[in-house]
Enzyme design. Structure first.
Site, PDB file in Angstrom:
ATOM      1  N   HIS A  77       3.033   2.576  -2.870  1.00 13.46           N
ATOM      2  CA  HIS A  77       2.459   2.463  -1.519  1.00 13.46           C
ATOM      3  C   HIS A  77       3.557   2.321  -0.464  1.00 13.46           C
ATOM      4  CE1 HIS A  77       2.881  -1.991  -1.214  1.00 13.46           C
ATOM      5  NE2 HIS A  77       2.517  -2.029  -2.484  1.00 13.46           N
ATOM      6  N   ASP A  79       3.368   1.000   2.720  1.00 13.45           N
ATOM      7  CA  ASP A  79       3.392  -0.152   3.628  1.00 13.45           C
ATOM      8  C   ASP A  79       4.031  -1.366   2.963  1.00 13.45           C
ATOM      9  OD1 ASP A  79       1.094  -0.186   1.904  1.00 13.45           O
ATOM     10  OD2 ASP A  79       0.290  -1.840   3.088  1.00 13.45           O
ATOM     11  N   ASP A 116       8.601  -4.715  -2.524  1.00 11.82           N
ATOM     12  CA  ASP A 116       7.190  -4.486  -2.855  1.00 11.82           C
ATOM     13  C   ASP A 116       6.601  -3.588  -1.775  1.00 11.82           C
ATOM     14  OD1 ASP A 116       4.495  -4.595  -3.467  1.00 11.82           O
ATOM     15  OD2 ASP A 116       4.244  -6.664  -2.778  1.00 11.82           O
ATOM     16  N   GLU A 146      -1.884  -0.463   1.419  1.00 16.23           N
ATOM     17  CA  GLU A 146      -2.225  -1.165   0.181  1.00 16.23           C
ATOM     18  C   GLU A 146      -2.348  -2.663   0.415  1.00 16.23           C
ATOM     19  OE1 GLU A 146      -1.301  -3.271  -3.679  1.00 16.23           O
ATOM     20  OE2 GLU A 146      -0.294  -3.374  -1.737  1.00 16.23           O
ATOM     21  N   GLU A 147      -1.471  -3.198   1.263  1.00 12.16           N
ATOM     22  CA  GLU A 147      -1.366  -4.645   1.389  1.00 12.16           C
ATOM     23  C   GLU A 147      -2.501  -5.283   2.186  1.00 12.16           C
ATOM     24  OE1 GLU A 147       0.551  -6.152  -0.388  1.00 12.16           O
ATOM     25  OE2 GLU A 147       2.471  -5.154  -0.662  1.00 12.16           O
ATOM     26  N   ASP A 170       4.496  -0.418  -9.302  1.00  8.30           N
ATOM     27  CA  ASP A 170       4.263  -1.556  -8.397  1.00  8.30           C
ATOM     28  C   ASP A 170       4.128  -2.877  -9.146  1.00  8.30           C
ATOM     29  OD1 ASP A 170       3.869  -2.846  -5.982  1.00  8.30           O
ATOM     30  OD2 ASP A 170       1.763  -2.330  -5.820  1.00  8.30           O
ATOM     31  N   HIS A 459       5.842 -11.042  -0.589  1.00  4.60           N
ATOM     32  CA  HIS A 459       4.947 -11.468   0.489  1.00  4.60           C
ATOM     33  C   HIS A 459       5.470 -12.701   1.218  1.00  4.60           C
ATOM     34  CE1 HIS A 459       1.188  -9.304  -1.370  1.00  4.60           C
ATOM     35  NE2 HIS A 459       2.286  -8.556  -1.377  1.00  4.60           N
TER      36      HIS A 459
END
Length: 487
Positions: A77, A79, A116, A146-147, A170, A459
């Site tokens: 992904h 983003d 990530d 995705e996030e 991922d 994150h």
């Protein structure tokens, strides 16, 4: 950007990661990285297009001698989670990530790193650009958003992809091969209230909870980390019950998939309770610090007396129900899996709390590898907030990925890993929300697997990617491509 990143091995991987991280790509704002990726594919002379939702697909033919192998989809992904420390000045909309090397780790200065899933995307880019790596026909699928909702995967229509095997890059532990994951749903509670004038003879305080580690609300939810929103509510609950504290504003947490690291509240108390309030609060803070001394050694709670009390506050009756609903709302692990050892089955993250100007919003992300259990916990949260008069909305529901122990591609990966590393990999399901389950709804016959390099602290601004693991991951990926099953 420091040249030291581009000099890391494997250079083909780290150079592509450096190129990618120079492009702003926060979730919901992927316009620039979409154009970047399309230009990348077109400049290589490869078939490149975007679908209706703006996922980017790049197709590369098989290398000579590999035409008889099954076609594969390599997926990541575009983003990234945009989190930064409170004292870091950074604009994710305009700036590229400022990276540096710290021993075996690549980090970012005061922000999330974007490994990530940037390292997975960079690996796919390196394979697309390669001229000396054997591989079957490839479809590179770069999904968006995705996030914050997985809308790219959710809106990818059937029939676009032609590959028979999907490699999702991922996963964040290099000794794991994932064959399943949790699904999720957003639970959002909102309410309005009529603000009232701050009582006379009141003093104002700004309360700040900070210094928490934060982290991924799926992969880190079992670690016993502090949740800034729950800690703040504990303070507000006690202050309200013992001193008649009234809330003016709260800003806690940010993204639904990040364990909240900070919360700030503006409150008032009667001037007569000022000294006792500060003493009592400090006792509670000491208790919380003792409880979290192992998992959150850097927790800080700061009380700042304001020069003037805020003009408006939440009415006592509304606050009575709010702090109790927040206490009742479950946060953290709800159930462990009975089928997979040490796997979280169901959890909730109270991710964001915003109160002020007569409006109240609480945002949660509920995850589970069992679809019925996901809605069971979501209904528990719904009940807690509806009892206080909130409107509760369920949105963004996505399915989990059911493990397939008979996977043909799994039978390829395990012996390669054992040969290269002298040990068996962990074949697992994870509590994070991988896109495989969603993609499988429109491509049910596609054989899927997920793996990746070691990334810690995803994150959060403590996100870091292992350099030695990236070398291990790259070697593993290249060998997998050379051993894709025959058609």
């Amino acid at each position: 950007m420091s040249q030291e990143i581009r000099n890391l091995e494997p250079k083909v991987l780290w150079n592509k990661f450096a190129d990618l991280n120079a492009v702003p790509r926060p979730s919901k704002k992927e316009e620039r990285v979409i154009e970047f990726m399309k230009d990348f594919g077109k400049n290589l002379g490869l078939e490149t297009f975007e679908d209706e939702i703006r996922n980017v697909i790049i197709r590369k033919p098989a290398t000579p001698g590999m035409e008889n192998r099954k076609a594969i989809v390599m997926q990541g992904h575009l983003d990234m989670v945009h989190q930064k420390n409170g004292d870091t000045i950074f604009d994710f909309d305009t700036q590229g990530i400022d990276m540096y090397v710290d021993g075996d780790w690549v980090r970012a200065r005061g922000t999330t790193l974007g490994a990530d899933n940037g390292l997975g995307v960079a690996a796919i880019m390196a394979i697309l650009e390669s001229t000396d790596i054997p591989h079957p026909a490839i479809e590179a699928l770069f999904t968006i958003d995705e996030e914050t909702g997985m809308t790219g995967a959710l809106n990818l229509k059937g029939g676009i992809l032609q590959g028979q095997i999907l490699l999702n890059l991922d996963t964040e532990e290099d000794d794991e091969i994932d064959i399943g994951c949790a699904g999720g749903i957003d639970v959002t509670a909102t309410a309005e209230y009529d603000e009232e004038e701050t009582p006379e003879a009141s003093v104002g305080y700004k309360i700040t909870v900070k210094g928490l580690k934060g982290g991924h609300s799926g992969m880190d939810i079992h670690k016993g980390l502090g949740n800034a929103n729950k800690i703040m509510n504990r303070l507000l609950f006690d202050g309200f019950d013992n001193f008649g504290l009234q809330i003016s504003e709260i800003q806690g947490g940010s993204l639904r998939n990040a364990i909240p690291r900070e919360s700030v509240a503006t409150v008032v108390i009667a001037e007569v309770y000022d000294e006792a309030f500060v003493f009592d609060m400090q006792q509670i803070v000491n208790d919380i610090k003792t409880e979290l001394k192992t998992t959150e050694p850097n927790l800080e709670v700061v009380f700042e007396k304001l020069k003037a009390a805020p003009a408006k506050v939440m009415p006592s009756i509304a606050q009575f129900y709010f702090v109790r609903a927040m206490y009742a709302a479950h946060n953290g692990v709800y159930a462990m899996s009975a089928d997979f050892a040490d796997l979280v089955e169901t959890s909730n993250n109270i991710a964001k709390v915003v109160v002020g100007d007569g409006n109240l919003t609480v945002k949660c992300l509920t995850r589970s590898s069992v679809e019925t259990a996901k809605f069971d916990l979501a209904n528990g949260l719904r009940s807690a907030f509806e009892l206080m008069g909130c409107e509760v909305e369920f949105s963004g529901s996505y399915p989990g990925w059911t493990p397939n122990a008979e996977s043909e591609i799994l039978d390829v990966l395990v012996p390669i890993y054992e040969k290269q590393n002298g040990a068996k990999p962990s074949v697992v399901a994870c509590h994070a929300g991988l896109e495989c389950g969603i993609l499988g709804t429109n491509y049910p016959e596609m054989d899927m697997i997920s793996f990746g390099p070691t990334i810690h602290g995803a994150h959060s601004p403590d996100e870091r990617a292992s350099i030695s693991s990236s070398q291990k991951f790259w070697k593993f990926l290249v060998e997998i491509l050379a051993n894709i099953p025959l058609k």
